[in-house]
Design an enzyme around this catalytic site. Structure first.
Site, PDB file in Angstrom:
ATOM      1  CG  HIS A 155      -0.935   5.859  -4.040  1.00  0.00           C
ATOM      2  ND1 HIS A 155      -0.957   7.193  -3.700  1.00  0.00           N
ATOM      3  CD2 HIS A 155      -1.405   5.181  -2.960  1.00  0.00           C
ATOM      4  CE1 HIS A 155      -1.406   7.328  -2.463  1.00  0.00           C
ATOM      5  NE2 HIS A 155      -1.694   6.119  -1.992  1.00  0.00           N
ATOM      6  CG  ASP A 190      -1.364   8.024   0.886  1.00  0.00           C
ATOM      7  OD1 ASP A 190      -2.501   7.565   0.681  1.00  0.00           O
ATOM      8  OD2 ASP A 190      -0.325   7.340   0.767  1.00  0.00           O
ATOM      9  CD  GLU A 227      -4.017   2.873   3.644  1.00  0.00           C
ATOM     10  OE1 GLU A 227      -4.022   3.744   2.735  1.00  0.00           O
ATOM     11  OE2 GLU A 227      -3.250   1.897   3.628  1.00  0.00           O
ATOM     12  CG  HIS A 276      -5.844   5.473   0.214  1.00  0.00           C
ATOM     13  ND1 HIS A 276      -4.694   4.827  -0.205  1.00  0.00           N
ATOM     14  CD2 HIS A 276      -6.746   5.286  -0.783  1.00  0.00           C
ATOM     15  CE1 HIS A 276      -4.898   4.289  -1.388  1.00  0.00           C
ATOM     16  NE2 HIS A 276      -6.145   4.565  -1.767  1.00  0.00           N
TER      17      HIS A 276
END
Length: 276
Positions: free
Chosen positions: A158, A165, A247, A250
């Protein structure tokens, strides 16, 4: 999925876009500057505010709030704002147009994340006495396992500006009530009616759920939940994003503008170059 033919289809897309625009959040104005506002690092000119490029994408920046696994606002989030590299923003705008045609909108939980925020996560993970949010975000994982199991790391993609996200919301979107610190917590993997309310489609877990059920292809999710994950994944993959298998929320836009640089400027409009 079958689509309507023009001109009926065009009229429907325009109507949905107008509804989404009317409900979309305005550019963030709250800015927790705090001490040391002057002399802070600034973003390279390649960074933009997502709202300036794709204003209909909804934003629920969790780390600006206490509703996250640490239970408090995270260092470096001075505004509830999504900052990303411009090519990432343009790719999200294209994905948004595709979803609007089908009656959905994107919603981001987190975008660029400064290194100081990642450092905050690391300090929190090492404090084994702070378990205030365990019942929601990591009920089946012991906190002393968060590093070993890969839920917390000292670096995050990130921080390079091309990772988000993100989820999908069915239009017209219902508002999501705010989290009240101290309220009873429910497991992030609980059935949708029992979890903390979220206006997104049901993907089987809440955002930031430290649990194997959050793995994108986990076979235990229902048919509907799997379809919702697939809708998000395929829509973003068409625009150059890749998913992190652990995830479902993500995604990273490839090729990354800054593949080897971890930035630490605050999440704030003041961090952006003057042209933005």
């Amino acid at each position: 999925m079958r689509t309507l033919r023009t001109p009926l289809r065009a009229a429907l897309v325009a109507a949905v876009a107008l509804v989404s625009l009317a409900a979309a959040p305005a550019p963030a104005t709250a800015d927790r500057t705090g001490p040391g506002g002057r002399g802070e690092p600034r973003a390279p000119e390649e960074f933009v505010a997502l709202h300036d490029v794709a204003p209909t994408i909804r934003q629920e920046i969790r780390y600006f709030t206490p509703h996250n696994f640490a239970g408090e606002p995270i260092d470096g989030y001075r505004a509830p704002l999504c900052l990303v590299t411009e090519d990432t923003a343009q790719a999200l705008a294209r994905a948004q147009r595709s979803l609007l045609e089908r009656g959905y909108t994107l919603k981001v939980y987190d975008c660029y994340r400064p290194q100081r925020a990642v450092n905050h996560f690391v300090r929190w993970a090492k404090d084994l006495d702070d378990q205030r949010m365990k019942a929601e975000f990591y009920p089946r994982v012991e906190k002393n396992r968060l590093f070993a199991d890969g839920y917390i790391a000292e670096k995050s993609g990130h921080s390079r500006g091309s990772t988000v996200d993100i989820t999908v919301v069915k239009l017209p979107a219902k508002p999501t009530r705010p989290y009240v610190p101290g309220e009873p917590l429910k497991p992030c993997y609980a059935p949708r009616p029992e979890r903390f309310p979220d206006n997104s489609v049901d993907t089987g877990t809440g955002f930031d759920c430290f649990d194997t059920l959050a793995h994108t292809d986990d076979p235990r999710v229902t048919v509907e939940q799997r379809a919702n994950r697939r809708l998000l994944k395929t829509t973003l993959e068409r625009q150059g994003f890749t998913n992190l298998p652990e995830e479902w929320w993500h995604f990273t836009h490839k090729p990354e503008t800054f593949p080897d640089t971890y930035f630490d400027f605050p999440v704030s409009r003041r961090s952006l170059a003057s042209r933005h």
